[in-house]
Design an enzyme around this catalytic site. Structure first.
Site, PDB file in Angstrom:
ATOM      1  N   LYS A  20       0.794  -1.203   0.055  1.00 23.96           N
ATOM      2  CA  LYS A  20      -0.028  -0.005   0.010  1.00 23.96           C
ATOM      3  C   LYS A  20       0.884   1.274  -0.131  1.00 23.96           C
ATOM      4  O   LYS A  20       1.837   1.330   0.882  1.00 23.96           O
ATOM      5  CB  LYS A  20      -0.938  -0.101   1.296  1.00 23.96           C
ATOM      6  CG  LYS A  20      -1.801   1.214   1.373  1.00 23.96           C
ATOM      7  CD  LYS A  20      -2.925   1.230   2.508  1.00 23.96           C
ATOM      8  CE  LYS A  20      -3.445   2.659   2.542  1.00 23.96           C
ATOM      9  NZ  LYS A  20      -4.337   2.735   3.598  1.00 23.96           N
ATOM     10  N   ASP A  44      -2.459  10.312   3.822  1.00 21.00           N
ATOM     11  CA  ASP A  44      -3.875   9.863   3.619  1.00 21.00           C
ATOM     12  C   ASP A  44      -4.542  10.864   4.722  1.00 21.00           C
ATOM     13  O   ASP A  44      -4.455  10.837   5.671  1.00 21.00           O
ATOM     14  CB  ASP A  44      -4.013   8.511   4.337  1.00 21.00           C
ATOM     15  CG  ASP A  44      -5.453   7.959   4.417  1.00 21.00           C
ATOM     16  OD1 ASP A  44      -6.333   8.681   3.886  1.00 21.00           O
ATOM     17  OD2 ASP A  44      -5.636   6.968   5.219  1.00 21.00           O
ATOM     18  N   LYS A  70     -10.055  13.038   8.250  1.00 16.31           N
ATOM     19  CA  LYS A  70      -9.652  12.679   9.339  1.00 16.31           C
ATOM     20  C   LYS A  70      -9.334  13.819  10.276  1.00 16.31           C
ATOM     21  O   LYS A  70      -9.317  15.001   9.791  1.00 16.31           O
ATOM     22  CB  LYS A  70      -8.164  12.092   9.152  1.00 16.31           C
ATOM     23  CG  LYS A  70      -7.981  10.761   8.707  1.00 16.31           C
ATOM     24  CD  LYS A  70      -6.814  10.092   8.427  1.00 16.31           C
ATOM     25  CE  LYS A  70      -6.704   8.799   7.790  1.00 16.31           C
ATOM     26  NZ  LYS A  70      -7.359   7.878   8.582  1.00 16.31           N
ATOM     27  N   ARG A 115      -7.884   0.051   0.343  1.00 21.38           N
ATOM     28  CA  ARG A 115      -8.396  -1.237  -0.277  1.00 21.38           C
ATOM     29  C   ARG A 115      -8.773  -0.967  -1.711  1.00 21.38           C
ATOM     30  O   ARG A 115      -8.724  -1.947  -2.482  1.00 21.38           O
ATOM     31  CB  ARG A 115      -9.789  -1.537   0.564  1.00 21.38           C
ATOM     32  CG  ARG A 115     -10.943  -0.563   0.639  1.00 21.38           C
ATOM     33  CD  ARG A 115     -11.815  -1.110   1.646  1.00 21.38           C
ATOM     34  NE  ARG A 115     -11.363  -0.562   2.941  1.00 21.38           N
ATOM     35  CZ  ARG A 115     -11.938  -0.974   4.209  1.00 21.38           C
ATOM     36  NH1 ARG A 115     -13.134  -1.646   4.000  1.00 21.38           N
ATOM     37  NH2 ARG A 115     -11.446  -0.875   5.237  1.00 21.38           N
TER      38      ARG A 115
HETATM   39  N1  BES Z   1      -4.387   4.589   6.519  1.00 26.81           N
HETATM   40  C1  BES Z   1      -5.614   4.287   7.348  1.00 26.81           C
HETATM   41  C2  BES Z   1      -5.299   3.338   8.259  1.00 26.81           C
HETATM   42  C3  BES Z   1      -4.473   3.540   9.525  1.00 26.81           C
HETATM   43  C4  BES Z   1      -4.829   4.054  10.798  1.00 26.81           C
HETATM   44  C5  BES Z   1      -3.130   3.236   9.327  1.00 26.81           C
HETATM   45  C6  BES Z   1      -4.207   4.283  11.797  1.00 26.81           C
HETATM   46  C7  BES Z   1      -2.316   3.536  10.452  1.00 26.81           C
HETATM   47  C8  BES Z   1      -2.625   3.965  11.931  1.00 26.81           C
HETATM   48  C9  BES Z   1      -6.675   3.727   6.415  1.00 26.81           C
HETATM   49  O1  BES Z   1      -6.656   4.242   5.257  1.00 26.81           O
HETATM   50  C10 BES Z   1      -8.063   4.271   7.117  1.00 26.81           C
HETATM   51  O2  BES Z   1      -8.364   5.414   7.213  1.00 26.81           O
HETATM   52  N2  BES Z   1      -8.517   3.273   7.656  1.00 26.81           N
HETATM   53  C11 BES Z   1      -9.897   3.739   8.078  1.00 26.81           C
HETATM   54  C12 BES Z   1     -11.108   2.529   7.727  1.00 26.81           C
HETATM   55  C13 BES Z   1     -12.303   3.031   7.948  1.00 26.81           C
HETATM   56  C14 BES Z   1     -12.655   4.251   7.148  1.00 26.81           C
HETATM   57  C15 BES Z   1     -13.168   1.673   7.496  1.00 26.81           C
HETATM   58  C16 BES Z   1      -9.957   3.486   9.866  1.00 26.81           C
HETATM   59  O3  BES Z   1      -9.063   2.538  10.216  1.00 26.81           O
HETATM   60  O4  BES Z   1     -10.282   4.224  10.550  1.00 26.81           O
HETATM   61 ZN    ZN Z   2      -4.849   4.828   4.525  1.00 28.12          ZN
HETATM   62 MN    MN Z   3      -7.530   6.291   4.930  1.00 28.73          MN
END
Ligand code: BES
Ligand code: ZN
Ligand code: MN
Length: 511
Positions: free
Chosen positions: A279, A284, A291, A365
């Site tokens: 990935k 992000d 976020k 994903r």
């Molecule tokens: N990159 C994040 C996941 C992440 C979170 C990595 C904290 C490292 C530390 C990913 O893209 C994300 O935002 N995932 C969401 C998924 C949700 C929207 C279903 C998450 O984990 O909140």
């Molecule tokens: Zn991410």
């Molecule tokens: Mn994300």
């Protein structure tokens, strides 16, 4: 950094090094022959000193002894190893790292390390572990430090000594087979450490520098150095291939995406074709499902999977690997803007499946789904493994040090889990429960992008499974272990380079 394993046993008192580290088991100080020899040289002050410092050899204890010319080494470093019964071979890495950190505190150029007695059959692994521990503990991301603060380690010589001084001639290390094993171990350790440090450098770099285009340049440099094939696709080429999921994530950003594909071919007939997908979201923000500021703070690290597969490729292509190895990084930013993808959008993936978007922060994903489709269509691999900082839920489930491993082929993931254990990286299997797929049902598309909070890392895995067909596939969610919040063992604070060591252990057989 140079590593030597003297064949002649040397008396501690005459060993010409800046520092000599003694790895000591708890409760075994009084009958330790190395300590006894040292005590003689120091005219009997050692027991009192140990008493004063309350040093008993516990795992967290260590102390530095200035020798004031009484022995040749300027300093003796006592490193507690805990109880002998709890000792595992892998501890050699972190014990070496602790010794080297102590040595670096006083700007040491050469260090002798007296390890516990270990079976000669482990010579290659021990040499590898010492090398990894020493090299990786000297790592610091110091390119933005200025002035006084910038003090790279000056350690250049590591001398690994037999545990018992005065051991008889013909002791293990003078055996040529063991010598050869040690040389192999050091080479392997150096490659693992270099690959891991490359990954750390890429992941620690800010997203202003580490853009998708920059990541493609890194891949280009690697291809040149190692004679790898490289394909880099820009937005229009990705559009032609139908990668609408990947492009949707990219479309909110001013930075162009890059789809990076590196190939290593072994000299003979490949044992099998393996695809490693990392990935590579270089930043992000969450997109329109934005976020919080805190949640975004570490999101330059959302290309940690890409860093890991590039670092591993660097090491694999150097050491030579029996598999044909493909590395894929679908590199993009995830940004909110007037052109960003939106909630409610329905997108067609490269393999034709349609996806309803319900949270633009579940971008990883989408990028992985098109990468998985590309791998099957263009490469037809025997095995695909993706490494991804995919869900915060995985970190909640397994804690900050452990990656979650999901698969459609149990037989394929067992060797990866074994390799991770041998490499000293924590990975744990997680299920892909069929019933949970309900959460991904969409009224208007083939599949919904994400489910609710319950089993968040599993529904992410189930989403990916929609795009792997019959090809054996393993998904490694490394959202936790991509980073460390404090320095410990061979890890520095910040990016860990997680994944590199396990990939090498998994793909490179030992002779
Ligand atoms: N990159 C994040 C996941 C992440 C979170 C990595 C904290 C490292 C530390 C990913 O893209 C994300 O935002 N995932 C969401 C998924 C949700 C929207 C279903 C998450 O984990 O909140
Ligand atoms: Zn991410
Ligand atoms: Mn994300």
């Amino acid at each position: 950094m140079q590593f030597t394993f003297p064949t002649e046993t040397q008396e501690l008192a005459t060993l010409r090094v800046d520092a000599c580290a003694l790895i000591l088991f708890e409760g075994e100080l009084s009958d330790n022959p190395v300590l006894r020899a040292l005590d003689q040289a120091l005219s009997g002050i050692l027991p009192g000193l140990l008493e004063d410092e309350q040093f008993t050899g516990k795992k967290t204890q260590s102390f530095t002894l200035h020798t004031h010319g009484k022995v040749a080494a300027g300093r003796v470093l006592l490193v507690g190893a805990g109880k002998r019964k709890d000792f595992q071979l892998n501890d050699v890495r972190s014990l070496t790292a602790r010794a080297v950190r102590m040595a670096n505190a006083s700007r040491t150029r050469s260090i002798g390390i007296v390890l516990p007695e270990l079976e000669p059959q482990h010579a290659e692994r021990v040499a590898q572990l010492v090398t990894e521990g020493a090299v990786l503990s000297c790592y610091q991301f110091d390119k933005y430090w200025t002035g006084e603060r910038k003090k790279p380690s000056v350690l250049s010589d590591v001398i690994v000594l037999p545990a018992v001084p005065g051991a008889p001639a013909g002791s293990p290390s003078s055996d040529p087979a063991i010598k050869a094993a040690q040389v192999r171990g050091v080479a392997r350790g150096q490659a693992v450490a270099q690959g891991t440090m490359l990954a750390r450098d890429l992941v620690n770099e800010g997203a202003n520098e580490m853009t998708p285009r920059h990541l493609a340049e890194v891949a280009g440099k690697l291809a040149k150095e190692r004679g790898l094939e490289l394909t880099v696709l820009g937005p229009s080429e990705c559009r032609e291939l139908g990668m609408r999921l990947f492009l949707a994530v990219a479309q909110g950003s001013n930075e162009e995406p890059r789809f990076i594909h590196l190939t290593y071919r072994p000299s003979g007939t490949p044992r099998r074709k393996v695809v490693l997908i990392g990935k590579s979201v270089t930043f992000d923000s969450g997109g329109l499902s934005i976020k919080t500021s805190d949640g975004m703070l570490d999101m330059k690290m959302d290309m940690g999977g890409g860093g890991a597969v590039l670092g591993a490729m660097s090491a694999l292509s150097q050491l030579g690997c029996p598999d044909e190895v493909h590395v894929i990084c679908a590199a993009t930013e995830n940004m909110p803007s007037g052109t960003a993808y939106k909630l409610g959008d329905v997108l067609r993936s490269m393999n034709g499946k349609t996806v309803e978007i319900n949270n633009t922060d579940a971008e990883g994903r989408l990028t992985l789904a098109d990468a998985l489709s590309y791998a099957q269509e263009k490469i037809k691999p025997d095995l695909m493994i993706d490494f991804a900082t995919l869900t915060g839920a995985c970190e909640v489930a397994l804690g900050p040090h452990c990656a979650g491993v999901m698969t459609n082929t149990q037989d394929a993931s067992t060797p990866l889990l074994d390799a991770a254990r041998a490499a000293g990286e924590e990975m744990w299997p997680l299920p892909l429960p069929e019933r949970l797929s309900e959460a991904l049902k969409s009224d208007i598309a083939d599949v919904k992008q994400c489910g609710d909070r319950k089993g968040g890392c599993l529904t992410a895995g189930l989403f990916l499974k929609e795009f792997v067909g019959e090809t054996p596939w393993i998904h490694v969610d490394m959202a936790g272990p991509v980073k460390a919040t404090s320095e410990s063992g061979h890890h520095s604070k910040g990016a860990t380079g997680f994944g590199v060591a396990s990939i090498i252990e998994f793909l490179l057989p030992r002779s």
